[in-house]
Design a protein around this motif. Structure first.
Motif, PDB file in Angstrom:
ATOM      1  N   ALA A 281      23.776 -14.089  11.605  1.00 35.99           N
ATOM      2  CA  ALA A 281      24.274 -12.710  11.590  1.00 35.99           C
ATOM      3  C   ALA A 281      25.793 -12.663  11.702  1.00 35.99           C
ATOM      4  O   ALA A 281      26.399 -11.619  11.488  1.00 35.99           O
ATOM      5  CB  ALA A 281      23.627 -11.906  12.719  1.00 35.99           C
ATOM      6  N   LYS A 282      26.393 -13.809  12.051  1.00 40.64           N
ATOM      7  CA  LYS A 282      27.860 -13.804  12.211  1.00 40.64           C
ATOM      8  C   LYS A 282      28.601 -13.780  10.890  1.00 40.64           C
ATOM      9  O   LYS A 282      29.657 -13.161  10.780  1.00 40.64           O
ATOM     10  CB  LYS A 282      28.293 -15.028  13.039  1.00 40.64           C
ATOM     11  CG  LYS A 282      27.946 -14.852  14.525  1.00 40.64           C
ATOM     12  CD  LYS A 282      28.369 -16.044  15.355  1.00 40.64           C
ATOM     13  CE  LYS A 282      27.901 -15.848  16.802  1.00 40.64           C
ATOM     14  NZ  LYS A 282      27.842 -17.116  17.543  1.00 40.64           N
ATOM     15  N   ASP A 283      28.090 -14.485   9.883  1.00 38.29           N
ATOM     16  CA  ASP A 283      28.822 -14.483   8.607  1.00 38.29           C
ATOM     17  C   ASP A 283      28.021 -13.851   7.468  1.00 38.29           C
ATOM     18  O   ASP A 283      28.434 -13.898   6.317  1.00 38.29           O
ATOM     19  CB  ASP A 283      29.285 -15.900   8.239  1.00 38.29           C
ATOM     20  CG  ASP A 283      28.136 -16.788   7.818  1.00 38.29           C
ATOM     21  OD1 ASP A 283      27.003 -16.524   8.280  1.00 38.29           O
ATOM     22  OD2 ASP A 283      28.355 -17.718   7.031  1.00 38.29           O
ATOM     23  N   LYS A 284      26.875 -13.260   7.811  1.00 42.69           N
ATOM     24  CA  LYS A 284      26.104 -12.514   6.810  1.00 42.69           C
ATOM     25  C   LYS A 284      25.839 -11.133   7.386  1.00 42.69           C
ATOM     26  O   LYS A 284      25.895 -10.947   8.593  1.00 42.69           O
ATOM     27  CB  LYS A 284      24.753 -13.206   6.556  1.00 42.69           C
ATOM     28  CG  LYS A 284      24.845 -14.531   5.839  1.00 42.69           C
ATOM     29  CD  LYS A 284      25.065 -14.319   4.360  1.00 42.69           C
ATOM     30  CE  LYS A 284      24.913 -15.608   3.562  1.00 42.69           C
ATOM     31  NZ  LYS A 284      25.949 -16.602   3.886  1.00 42.69           N
ATOM     32  N   ASN A 285      25.532 -10.170   6.540  1.00 46.50           N
ATOM     33  CA  ASN A 285      25.130  -8.891   7.121  1.00 46.50           C
ATOM     34  C   ASN A 285      23.648  -8.605   6.955  1.00 46.50           C
ATOM     35  O   ASN A 285      23.186  -7.505   7.226  1.00 46.50           O
ATOM     36  CB  ASN A 285      25.996  -7.727   6.626  1.00 46.50           C
ATOM     37  CG  ASN A 285      26.219  -7.773   5.136  1.00 46.50           C
ATOM     38  OD1 ASN A 285      25.397  -8.320   4.406  1.00 46.50           O
ATOM     39  ND2 ASN A 285      27.312  -7.201   4.684  1.00 46.50           N
ATOM     40  N   PHE A 286      22.899  -9.618   6.543  1.00 43.57           N
ATOM     41  CA  PHE A 286      21.441  -9.487   6.479  1.00 43.57           C
ATOM     42  C   PHE A 286      20.813 -10.857   6.716  1.00 43.57           C
ATOM     43  O   PHE A 286      21.206 -11.840   6.085  1.00 43.57           O
ATOM     44  CB  PHE A 286      21.008  -8.937   5.112  1.00 43.57           C
ATOM     45  CG  PHE A 286      19.514  -8.833   4.944  1.00 43.57           C
ATOM     46  CD1 PHE A 286      18.834  -7.734   5.428  1.00 43.57           C
ATOM     47  CD2 PHE A 286      18.800  -9.841   4.318  1.00 43.57           C
ATOM     48  CE1 PHE A 286      17.455  -7.630   5.291  1.00 43.57           C
ATOM     49  CE2 PHE A 286      17.416  -9.745   4.167  1.00 43.57           C
ATOM     50  CZ  PHE A 286      16.753  -8.632   4.651  1.00 43.57           C
ATOM     51  N   VAL A 287      19.855 -10.921   7.628  1.00 42.04           N
ATOM     52  CA  VAL A 287      19.110 -12.167   7.856  1.00 42.04           C
ATOM     53  C   VAL A 287      17.615 -11.857   7.786  1.00 42.04           C
ATOM     54  O   VAL A 287      17.135 -10.954   8.476  1.00 42.04           O
ATOM     55  CB  VAL A 287      19.435 -12.788   9.230  1.00 42.04           C
ATOM     56  CG1 VAL A 287      18.686 -14.110   9.398  1.00 42.04           C
ATOM     57  CG2 VAL A 287      20.932 -13.004   9.390  1.00 42.04           C
ATOM     58  N   PHE A 288      16.921 -12.566   6.926  1.00 48.51           N
ATOM     59  CA  PHE A 288      15.473 -12.407   6.785  1.00 48.51           C
ATOM     60  C   PHE A 288      14.803 -13.573   7.502  1.00 48.51           C
ATOM     61  O   PHE A 288      14.966 -14.728   7.131  1.00 48.51           O
ATOM     62  CB  PHE A 288      15.105 -12.413   5.296  1.00 48.51           C
ATOM     63  CG  PHE A 288      13.633 -12.219   5.016  1.00 48.51           C
ATOM     64  CD1 PHE A 288      12.961 -11.098   5.469  1.00 48.51           C
ATOM     65  CD2 PHE A 288      12.926 -13.144   4.265  1.00 48.51           C
ATOM     66  CE1 PHE A 288      11.603 -10.909   5.198  1.00 48.51           C
ATOM     67  CE2 PHE A 288      11.578 -12.968   3.979  1.00 48.51           C
ATOM     68  CZ  PHE A 288      10.915 -11.836   4.450  1.00 48.51           C
ATOM     69  N   LEU A 289      14.083 -13.273   8.568  1.00 46.85           N
ATOM     70  CA  LEU A 289      13.403 -14.310   9.351  1.00 46.85           C
ATOM     71  C   LEU A 289      11.903 -14.162   9.164  1.00 46.85           C
ATOM     72  O   LEU A 289      11.352 -13.079   9.371  1.00 46.85           O
ATOM     73  CB  LEU A 289      13.757 -14.145  10.834  1.00 46.85           C
ATOM     74  CG  LEU A 289      12.912 -14.959  11.817  1.00 46.85           C
ATOM     75  CD1 LEU A 289      13.151 -16.458  11.633  1.00 46.85           C
ATOM     76  CD2 LEU A 289      13.226 -14.548  13.248  1.00 46.85           C
ATOM     77  N   HIS A 290      11.256 -15.240   8.770  1.00 43.62           N
ATOM     78  CA  HIS A 290       9.817 -15.202   8.549  1.00 43.62           C
ATOM     79  C   HIS A 290       9.122 -16.157   9.505  1.00 43.62           C
ATOM     80  O   HIS A 290       9.513 -17.313   9.629  1.00 43.62           O
ATOM     81  CB  HIS A 290       9.506 -15.595   7.099  1.00 43.62           C
ATOM     82  CG  HIS A 290       8.048 -15.509   6.769  1.00 43.62           C
ATOM     83  ND1 HIS A 290       7.219 -16.603   6.824  1.00 43.62           N
ATOM     84  CD2 HIS A 290       7.270 -14.468   6.396  1.00 43.62           C
ATOM     85  CE1 HIS A 290       5.986 -16.235   6.484  1.00 43.62           C
ATOM     86  NE2 HIS A 290       5.991 -14.945   6.220  1.00 43.62           N
ATOM     87  N   VAL A 291       8.089 -15.662  10.193  1.00 38.71           N
ATOM     88  CA  VAL A 291       7.281 -16.524  11.065  1.00 38.71           C
ATOM     89  C   VAL A 291       5.850 -16.548  10.532  1.00 38.71           C
ATOM     90  O   VAL A 291       5.240 -15.504  10.323  1.00 38.71           O
ATOM     91  CB  VAL A 291       7.274 -16.010  12.519  1.00 38.71           C
ATOM     92  CG1 VAL A 291       6.450 -16.937  13.405  1.00 38.71           C
ATOM     93  CG2 VAL A 291       8.696 -15.908  13.054  1.00 38.71           C
ATOM     94  N   LYS A 292       5.371 -17.735  10.286  1.00 38.73           N
ATOM     95  CA  LYS A 292       4.072 -17.909   9.646  1.00 38.73           C
ATOM     96  C   LYS A 292       2.920 -17.961  10.658  1.00 38.73           C
ATOM     97  O   LYS A 292       1.767 -17.651  10.329  1.00 38.73           O
ATOM     98  CB  LYS A 292       4.117 -19.220   8.840  1.00 38.73           C
ATOM     99  CG  LYS A 292       2.846 -19.609   8.114  1.00 38.73           C
ATOM    100  CD  LYS A 292       2.751 -18.966   6.765  1.00 38.73           C
ATOM    101  CE  LYS A 292       1.537 -19.451   5.983  1.00 38.73           C
ATOM    102  NZ  LYS A 292       1.192 -18.494   4.926  1.00 38.73           N
ATOM    103  N   ALA A 293       3.212 -18.339  11.909  1.00 36.06           N
ATOM    104  CA  ALA A 293       2.170 -18.729  12.874  1.00 36.06           C
ATOM    105  C   ALA A 293       1.039 -17.703  13.065  1.00 36.06           C
ATOM    106  O   ALA A 293      -0.140 -18.081  13.020  1.00 36.06           O
ATOM    107  CB  ALA A 293       2.818 -19.089  14.216  1.00 36.06           C
ATOM    108  N   PRO A 294       1.330 -16.409  13.273  1.00 41.04           N
ATOM    109  CA  PRO A 294       0.205 -15.479  13.500  1.00 41.04           C
ATOM    110  C   PRO A 294      -0.742 -15.408  12.296  1.00 41.04           C
ATOM    111  O   PRO A 294      -1.947 -15.204  12.463  1.00 41.04           O
ATOM    112  CB  PRO A 294       0.900 -14.129  13.736  1.00 41.04           C
ATOM    113  CG  PRO A 294       2.297 -14.479  14.156  1.00 41.04           C
ATOM    114  CD  PRO A 294       2.633 -15.725  13.403  1.00 41.04           C
ATOM    115  N   ASP A 295      -0.204 -15.588  11.099  1.00 39.40           N
ATOM    116  CA  ASP A 295      -1.040 -15.591   9.891  1.00 39.40           C
ATOM    117  C   ASP A 295      -2.001 -16.770   9.907  1.00 39.40           C
ATOM    118  O   ASP A 295      -3.179 -16.640   9.562  1.00 39.40           O
ATOM    119  CB  ASP A 295      -0.140 -15.644   8.651  1.00 39.40           C
ATOM    120  CG  ASP A 295      -0.931 -15.767   7.354  1.00 39.40           C
ATOM    121  OD1 ASP A 295      -1.772 -14.891   7.092  1.00 39.40           O
ATOM    122  OD2 ASP A 295      -0.708 -16.735   6.606  1.00 39.40           O
TER     123      ASP A 295
END
Lengths: 402, 402
Positions: A281-295
């Protein structure tokens, strides 16, 4: 994360059962609603669900999963390449599938892949194959050459005990037939190469399932996505342990950040992922975080594991919102689709969605759940609505009309 | 009317802050929900928002704002004419904009317009120009001739301190280039005509901003709208002080009722408007009333003014529902878009919408606000949904299927 109420758990969903103080905090001060990944009752694959979440309408942009997986595995694809997801699998002499994951083979898969990568298909002149293993029994196959088509059916029967399928041109086209012929020859050759492989002879000796065939499915070509930057005026990055999500991010022009310990599995390093988000988030203005575990817990039908992974995701959410000042920044949280533990597969249910940040109306809900979200202040939106809403809050939406 | 919660006003929106007994009364007994003028997160201009409110999908019908403004100013347009919104503005010798509203010039604008109207562009043979002033610094320009296009960019830089822009063909077409050339010559000629104009010399002497140039923007052609009557089986009229809304109504075939005192400004005659609605309802079965004032307060970032205009609109609503028997008739109330005072511009937020009348389910809400509307009994609809819902309540919807 999303699920259905379970009769043997007081009619609670895993999310209702889980202790989620951080998600609840985000939900209380933010917009909360239900989101149909594609549309009401539409049961989405992870590919179309995540395309939609990132603002790309799958009806317009989806061109099959295989190429997204191959991109995510780090292969470069040209627009005419056709790519497949593959499994190493165990078949008997009759080509009946004994285990379509070859005992979830871990060790030696890349060595087996090297042997398979050397296969040259002869039935279709001018077609070259590239094969690469990814995680456990998973791999990708790329066909390169002229006159290929992604309209070919799967070889993988997707169920143990079934015979493998013959790939066919699903649209009857010449290109489809040519591609199917190449795939079928490749599968036959993979069996020849693998059954003789010393590693498999060792596995057999050790009483392990042999990885004696490659089963392709999900033919696809690279989608032509307008860049995420051009669509939402945001410089973005993506953190994920799974090849598919990395592939979608790559196709959208997001920077893929590799995080050591982000496995795409049940056990993943949540702290490392949270740190990567904060760092990103420091050098971008959008971060997409995906977590697979609950699936995965949902696919396994494992209620306890699902509750546990949701609580682990909650701790990740806590780390993120403690560090990212949501008086200045926006944090949105959603499932890409529901995978109810009672079903072991994706369903078409809507999923809870939360948007927190400056000037966002507060839902004042005390607990985030499927039920509270259905009465939230965001109402019911679609997957492709999420990015426009976020873009508008961050002040980067374009005026439509004048 | 719609806004976002304001941190320095107890996290209340202007609508929550305002005393609105009449809107609350309408809301309590009616359907209440949130409406996305276009879609979630989409930030609409007033043109597309009001087209949608009247049931016309902008994706299908929108052809630029200029022609709607020109229609609203009372000009007749042919389908091949290209029209622009214009401002009288003040530029320095470098064509840098000192004031894009020329001090919000009031007096003498029509005299200046007369001089500008006499301009003949020579660079593009066969193209004639018509110019007419409307309210304050606002005016419209119509280009008439063959081979013109609405795909030309704005001359108005839309910000003080910037240089004026050169109009260009946004699609690179020959028609676009020809139109751009005519516009650029017209702008240059407007500067020549206006800087010498005696009225400006007077203004300069009095220390006022001179209106020494015309800045066109928002090129458009007349949209081909199916008549409102043919779409909804309703004979309608429109009451509004703004040229744009009158233009949309004209294009839709609604009768435009001119109300003395309906200014399209912050101060408008609410009682006269209410009377016109009640009068109009006698020989029409649909009246579209538009009030601009809360939007202006939003653009001005003036919380107090926004609260006051909302309370004034509330008194208007009171006059209407006291006279129009809502045991027999339907009254719907909505914002065309949000203009939060904290932003001073349109945002993509959904807006509250209310439908009152016979057989309408009662929301039983005690107060109309963005927050209560998000939990209302109408759910979340789109702008283009409103007219079909109203049409169905009044018993004039067509059966789809059989």
């Amino acid at each position: 994360m999303a699920d259905r109420p379970l009769i043997d758990h007081d009619y609670k969903t895993p999310l209702e059962y889980a202790n989620t103080p951080n998600m609840d905090r985000l939900a209380k001060g933010g917009l909360v609603g239900l989101m149909d990944p594609i549309g009401p009752g539409i049961r989405p694959g992870s590919d179309v669900a995540n395309l939609a979440l990132l603002g790309y309408d799958p009806a317009k942009y989806y061109t099959g999963r295989g190429a997204l997986e191959a991109l995510g595995a780090g292969l470069k694809l040209s627009p005419t390449d056709v790519a497949f997801r593959c499994n190493f699998a165990t078949v008997n002499d009759d080509f009946r599938v004994e285990d379509r994951r070859a005992g979830r083979i871990r060790k030696g898969a890349s060595k087996l892949a090297k042997a398979v990568d050397e296969i040259k298909v002869e039935s279709t002149p001018g077609v070259k194959t590239t094969f690469k293993s990814t995680v456990e029994h998973r791999a990708v196959l790329v066909l390169r050459g002229e006159k290929l088509s992604r309209n070919v059916s799967d070889v993988d029967p997707k169920e143990d005990g079934m015979k493998i399928r013959i790939a066919r041109a699903s649209d009857g086209s010449e290109e489809g037939k040519r591609t199917a012929a190449a795939v079928n020859e490749f599968v036959k050759r993979s069996h020849e190469v693998l059954r003789e492989h010393p590693l498999n002879q060792e596995r057999a000796k050790d009483g392990e399932k042999v990885a004696n065939i490659v089963l392709p499915r999900g033919a696809g070509t690279v989608p032509t996505l307008p860049s995420f930057k051009s669509m939402f005026d945001l410089q973005g990055s993506c953190i994920s342990g799974t090849a598919l999500i990395k592939g979608i991010a790559t196709a959208a022009g997001l920077e893929v950040i590799d995080v050591r310990g982000a496995t795409g599995g049940l056990k993943t390093d949540y702290e490392a992922k949270a740190k990567a988000v904060i760092e990103g988030a420091k050098d971008k203005n959008f971060v997409f975080l995906h977590v697979k575990a609950p699936d995965i817990a949902g696919h396994d039908g494992d209620f306890k594991a699902k509750v546990r992974t949701i609580e682990e995701v909650d701790s990740l959410v806590g780390m993120v919102i403690d560090e990212v000042d949501i008086g200045l920044n926006y944090v949105a949280l959603a499932s890409d689709h529901a995978t109810p533990v009672g079903y072991g597969t994706h369903t078409g249910d809507p999923v809870p969605v939360v948007i927190g940040g400056p000037d966002v109306p507060a839902s004042r809900l005390l607990k985030l759940s499927e039920a509270t979200a259905s009465r939230g202040n965001l109402g019911r939106i679609k997957g492709t609505d999420l990015m426009p809403i976020i873009t508008d809050f961050v002040g980067r939406s374009r005026l439509y009309g004048s």
